[in-house]
Design a protein around this motif. Structure first.
Motif, PDB file in Angstrom:
ATOM      1  N   THR A  88       2.516  17.887   5.873  1.00 15.88           N
ATOM      2  CA  THR A  88       2.204  19.316   5.804  1.00 15.88           C
ATOM      3  C   THR A  88       2.921  19.916   4.602  1.00 15.88           C
ATOM      4  OG1 THR A  88       3.993  19.764   7.378  1.00 15.88           O
ATOM      5  CG2 THR A  88       1.768  19.561   8.266  1.00 15.88           C
ATOM      6  N   ALA A  89       2.206  20.754   3.865  1.00 18.52           N
ATOM      7  CA  ALA A  89       2.780  21.389   2.673  1.00 18.52           C
ATOM      8  C   ALA A  89       3.894  22.353   3.078  1.00 18.52           C
ATOM      9  CB  ALA A  89       1.692  22.129   1.902  1.00 18.52           C
ATOM     10  N   PRO A  90       4.802  22.669   2.170  1.00 19.52           N
ATOM     11  CA  PRO A  90       5.937  23.527   2.527  1.00 19.52           C
ATOM     12  C   PRO A  90       5.539  24.824   3.219  1.00 19.52           C
ATOM     13  CG  PRO A  90       6.312  22.549   0.383  1.00 19.52           C
ATOM     14  CD  PRO A  90       4.918  22.153   0.793  1.00 19.52           C
ATOM     15  N   PHE A  91       4.462  25.469   2.763  1.00 17.14           N
ATOM     16  CA  PHE A  91       4.059  26.745   3.360  1.00 17.14           C
ATOM     17  C   PHE A  91       3.239  26.555   4.637  1.00 17.14           C
ATOM     18  CE2 PHE A  91       1.463  25.575  -0.311  1.00 17.14           C
ATOM     19  CZ  PHE A  91       0.227  25.381   0.282  1.00 17.14           C
ATOM     20  N   GLU A  92       2.929  25.309   5.004  1.00 19.28           N
ATOM     21  CA  GLU A  92       2.225  25.018   6.257  1.00 19.28           C
ATOM     22  C   GLU A  92       3.181  24.681   7.404  1.00 19.28           C
ATOM     23  OE1 GLU A  92      -1.797  22.993   4.286  1.00 19.28           O
ATOM     24  OE2 GLU A  92      -0.155  21.720   4.995  1.00 19.28           O
ATOM     25  N   LYS A  93       4.411  24.303   7.071  1.00 21.31           N
ATOM     26  CA  LYS A  93       5.315  23.713   8.052  1.00 21.31           C
ATOM     27  C   LYS A  93       5.649  24.639   9.215  1.00 21.31           C
ATOM     28  CE  LYS A  93       7.461  20.362   4.960  1.00 21.31           C
ATOM     29  NZ  LYS A  93       6.858  19.206   5.666  1.00 21.31           N
ATOM     30  N   LYS A  94       5.642  25.941   8.990  1.00 17.94           N
ATOM     31  CA  LYS A  94       6.018  26.875  10.047  1.00 17.94           C
ATOM     32  C   LYS A  94       5.018  26.860  11.200  1.00 17.94           C
ATOM     33  CE  LYS A  94       7.361  31.684  10.867  1.00 17.94           C
ATOM     34  NZ  LYS A  94       7.582  33.023  10.255  1.00 17.94           N
ATOM     35  N   HIS A  95       3.765  26.553  10.911  1.00 18.86           N
ATOM     36  CA  HIS A  95       2.721  26.657  11.918  1.00 18.86           C
ATOM     37  C   HIS A  95       2.074  25.329  12.293  1.00 18.86           C
ATOM     38  CE1 HIS A  95       2.939  31.012  11.708  1.00 18.86           C
ATOM     39  NE2 HIS A  95       2.905  30.914  10.401  1.00 18.86           N
ATOM     40  N   PHE A  96       2.128  24.336  11.404  1.00 15.74           N
ATOM     41  CA  PHE A  96       1.445  23.067  11.655  1.00 15.74           C
ATOM     42  C   PHE A  96       2.425  21.973  12.061  1.00 15.74           C
ATOM     43  CE2 PHE A  96      -1.607  25.277   9.005  1.00 15.74           C
ATOM     44  CZ  PHE A  96      -2.836  24.874   9.512  1.00 15.74           C
ATOM     45  N   THR A  97       1.989  21.154  13.000  1.00 13.88           N
ATOM     46  CA  THR A  97       2.735  19.961  13.397  1.00 13.88           C
ATOM     47  C   THR A  97       2.202  18.770  12.606  1.00 13.88           C
ATOM     48  OG1 THR A  97       3.071  20.804  15.635  1.00 13.88           O
ATOM     49  CG2 THR A  97       3.288  18.428  15.325  1.00 13.88           C
ATOM     50  N   PRO A  98       3.061  17.947  12.021  1.00  8.93           N
ATOM     51  CA  PRO A  98       2.556  16.782  11.271  1.00  8.93           C
ATOM     52  C   PRO A  98       2.125  15.661  12.198  1.00  8.93           C
ATOM     53  CG  PRO A  98       4.949  16.814  11.226  1.00  8.93           C
ATOM     54  CD  PRO A  98       4.526  18.081  11.921  1.00  8.93           C
ATOM     55  N   GLY A  99       1.099  14.943  11.785  1.00 10.40           N
ATOM     56  CA  GLY A  99       0.686  13.750  12.510  1.00 10.40           C
ATOM     57  C   GLY A  99       1.669  12.615  12.288  1.00 10.40           C
ATOM     58  N   ASP A 100       1.552  11.568  13.094  1.00 17.05           N
ATOM     59  CA  ASP A 100       2.491  10.452  12.986  1.00 17.05           C
ATOM     60  C   ASP A 100       1.816   9.089  13.074  1.00 17.05           C
ATOM     61  OD1 ASP A 100       1.809  10.417  15.646  1.00 17.05           O
ATOM     62  OD2 ASP A 100       3.829  10.784  16.415  1.00 17.05           O
ATOM     63  N   LYS A 101       0.518   9.044  12.806  1.00 15.72           N
ATOM     64  CA  LYS A 101      -0.205   7.777  12.850  1.00 15.72           C
ATOM     65  C   LYS A 101      -1.024   7.600  11.570  1.00 15.72           C
ATOM     66  CE  LYS A 101      -0.582   7.393  17.891  1.00 15.72           C
ATOM     67  NZ  LYS A 101       0.372   8.482  18.158  1.00 15.72           N
ATOM     68  N   VAL A 102      -1.198   6.335  11.176  1.00 18.03           N
ATOM     69  CA  VAL A 102      -1.963   5.987   9.966  1.00 18.03           C
ATOM     70  C   VAL A 102      -3.136   5.105  10.388  1.00 18.03           C
ATOM     71  CG1 VAL A 102      -1.856   5.038   7.629  1.00 18.03           C
ATOM     72  CG2 VAL A 102       0.193   6.056   8.653  1.00 18.03           C
ATOM     73  N   PRO A 103      -4.177   5.713  10.930  1.00 19.63           N
ATOM     74  CA  PRO A 103      -5.317   4.913  11.407  1.00 19.63           C
ATOM     75  C   PRO A 103      -6.232   4.477  10.266  1.00 19.63           C
ATOM     76  CG  PRO A 103      -5.750   7.229  11.771  1.00 19.63           C
ATOM     77  CD  PRO A 103      -4.355   7.145  11.210  1.00 19.63           C
ATOM     78  N   ILE A 104      -6.935   3.398  10.498  1.00 17.85           N
ATOM     79  CA  ILE A 104      -7.987   2.935   9.599  1.00 17.85           C
ATOM     80  C   ILE A 104      -9.295   2.903  10.394  1.00 17.85           C
ATOM     81  CG2 ILE A 104      -8.860   0.983   8.234  1.00 17.85           C
ATOM     82  CD1 ILE A 104      -6.553   2.456   6.909  1.00 17.85           C
ATOM     83  N   PHE A 105     -10.353   3.376   9.761  1.00 14.02           N
ATOM     84  CA  PHE A 105     -11.651   3.508  10.411  1.00 14.02           C
ATOM     85  C   PHE A 105     -12.649   2.546   9.759  1.00 14.02           C
ATOM     86  CE2 PHE A 105      -9.330   7.510  10.121  1.00 14.02           C
ATOM     87  CZ  PHE A 105      -9.186   7.861  11.452  1.00 14.02           C
ATOM     88  N   LYS A 106     -13.801   2.382  10.392  1.00 11.29           N
ATOM     89  CA  LYS A 106     -14.839   1.505   9.861  1.00 11.29           C
ATOM     90  C   LYS A 106     -16.171   2.225   9.848  1.00 11.29           C
ATOM     91  CE  LYS A 106     -12.695  -2.761  11.604  1.00 11.29           C
ATOM     92  NZ  LYS A 106     -12.880  -3.953  12.477  1.00 11.29           N
ATOM     93  N   SER A 107     -16.962   1.965   8.808  1.00  9.98           N
ATOM     94  CA  SER A 107     -18.317   2.489   8.735  1.00  9.98           C
ATOM     95  C   SER A 107     -19.171   1.587   7.868  1.00  9.98           C
ATOM     96  CB  SER A 107     -18.318   3.908   8.149  1.00  9.98           C
ATOM     97  OG  SER A 107     -19.639   4.422   8.050  1.00  9.98           O
ATOM     98  N   HIS A 108     -20.272   1.102   8.440  1.00  8.58           N
ATOM     99  CA  HIS A 108     -21.266   0.339   7.687  1.00  8.58           C
ATOM    100  C   HIS A 108     -20.647  -0.796   6.874  1.00  8.58           C
ATOM    101  CE1 HIS A 108     -23.208   4.194   8.643  1.00  8.58           C
ATOM    102  NE2 HIS A 108     -24.325   3.505   8.670  1.00  8.58           N
ATOM    103  N   GLY A 109     -19.686  -1.461   7.489  1.00  8.76           N
ATOM    104  CA  GLY A 109     -19.097  -2.637   6.866  1.00  8.76           C
ATOM    105  C   GLY A 109     -17.925  -2.375   5.945  1.00  8.76           C
ATOM    106  N   PHE A 110     -17.523  -1.129   5.763  1.00 10.85           N
ATOM    107  CA  PHE A 110     -16.383  -0.785   4.928  1.00 10.85           C
ATOM    108  C   PHE A 110     -15.271  -0.208   5.800  1.00 10.85           C
ATOM    109  CE2 PHE A 110     -19.689  -1.153   1.888  1.00 10.85           C
ATOM    110  CZ  PHE A 110     -19.119  -1.338   0.632  1.00 10.85           C
ATOM    111  N   LYS A 111     -14.016  -0.463   5.402  1.00  9.40           N
ATOM    112  CA  LYS A 111     -12.865   0.137   6.066  1.00  9.40           C
ATOM    113  C   LYS A 111     -12.355   1.307   5.227  1.00  9.40           C
ATOM    114  CE  LYS A 111     -11.263  -4.072   8.381  1.00  9.40           C
ATOM    115  NZ  LYS A 111     -10.124  -5.008   8.571  1.00  9.40           N
ATOM    116  N   PHE A 112     -11.959   2.385   5.900  1.00  4.55           N
ATOM    117  CA  PHE A 112     -11.485   3.541   5.141  1.00  4.55           C
ATOM    118  C   PHE A 112     -10.350   4.258   5.851  1.00  4.55           C
ATOM    119  CE2 PHE A 112     -14.854   5.253   7.856  1.00  4.55           C
ATOM    120  CZ  PHE A 112     -14.342   6.463   8.296  1.00  4.55           C
ATOM    121  N   GLY A 113      -9.534   4.922   5.052  1.00  2.62           N
ATOM    122  CA  GLY A 113      -8.517   5.821   5.555  1.00  2.62           C
ATOM    123  C   GLY A 113      -8.883   7.248   5.196  1.00  2.62           C
TER     124      GLY A 113
END
Length: 269
Positions: A116-141
């Motif tokens: 989260t950017a410095p001006f976002e931190k007051k209101h946003f919670t940061p995520g804590d996972k780095v998932p990888i997805f799949k579509s039509h034979g390609f992997k993407f983040g």
């Protein structure tokens, strides 16, 4: 699959006008599907619109059954993958900048912005996972806007065998050319260092909450060269193709693919 056709969406997203943004997104999905796009990528927080201040507490939305059913059914009916974003309000009153992945089989997955950017931190919670997805034979983040400034995140995705990193933005201020010049400094490095595609798009226009976005979209190849760019503030669909053969040209070259030669014994990641 040897090639994946994607649609990068540059969209005007009115902060707090959830219905307008959904209707606009559905129109883009229909149009992009008609252009044979297999995966459609919307800007960061396009459904709720983007703000970083206290207004986010009034415009954030839960991921409820109606929302999931709407886009899951659309992805299943059209046999496409849809990447769409919102300010997510959880039952515990946390707010995440989230991007949802709706798959052709009707399932859905989620990425929550890690940096989260410095001006976002007051209101946003940061995520804590780095998932990888799949579509039509390609992997993407997926990375969201400020995420892209941290090389470790792209490396982590590359080590999980990502072929593409999609980077939806809600990046305001400046002209389209200035925004492109800003992005290109670090996005080319993320692609080149990791031997993968980087594809990014942005919101555009006035969001009704004091922010104006300059649009633009870009595709960078695994060799770090720009394949496609649109330096334009207009809303629109930008069709890009990503080819397995181009990835192989880099990854099968001993001097152009760096990951196999990392000193992983010296680094934690």
């Amino acid at each position: 699959m040897k090639t994946i056709k994607a649609a990068l969406i540059v969209q005007n997203c009115i902060a707090g006008n959830f219905k307008k943004n959904i209707d606009s997104s559905l129109q883009f999905i229909s149009s992009a599907s008609a252009k044979n796009a297999q995966i459609i990528i919307f800007p960061e927080m396009n459904l709720t619109g983007y703000v970083a201040g206290p207004d986010i507490t009034t415009i954030c939305k839960p991921i409820n059954k109606d929302l999931v059913d709407l886009f899951s059914n659309k992805a299943k009916d059209l046999k496409i993958t849809i990447l769409i974003g919102l300010a997510e309000k959880t039952p515990r009153k946390k707010i995440y900048a989230s991007h949802l992945v709706f798959n052709p089989d009707g399932s859905f997955e989620i990425y929550r912005k890690i940096h989260t950017a410095p001006f976002e931190k007051k209101h946003f919670t940061p995520g804590d996972k780095v998932p990888i997805f799949k579509s039509h034979g390609f992997k993407f983040g997926i990375q969201l806007c400020y995420d892209a400034h941290f090389p470790e995140l792209s490396l982590a995705m590359a080590l999980k065998k990502a072929d593409i990193i999609f980077i939806p933005h809600a990046s305001p201020r400046g002209s389209s050319q200035e925004k492109y010049d800003s992005w290109i400094r670090h996005l080319r490095a993320r692609a080149f260092d990791n031997g993968l595609y980087i594809a990014a798009c942005n919101q555009t226009g006035d969001n009704s909450k004091g922010l104006s976005f300059p649009g633009i979209s870009v595709l960078i190849g695994p060799d770090g060269n720009v394949i496609y760019k649109s330096i334009d503030e207009a809303e629109g669909i930008h069709i890009i193709n990503m080819e397995r053969a181009v990835l192989d040209q880099v990854r099968l070259h001993k001097m152009r693919y760096f990951l196999p030669n990392r000193r992983s014994d010296l680094f934690k990641i």
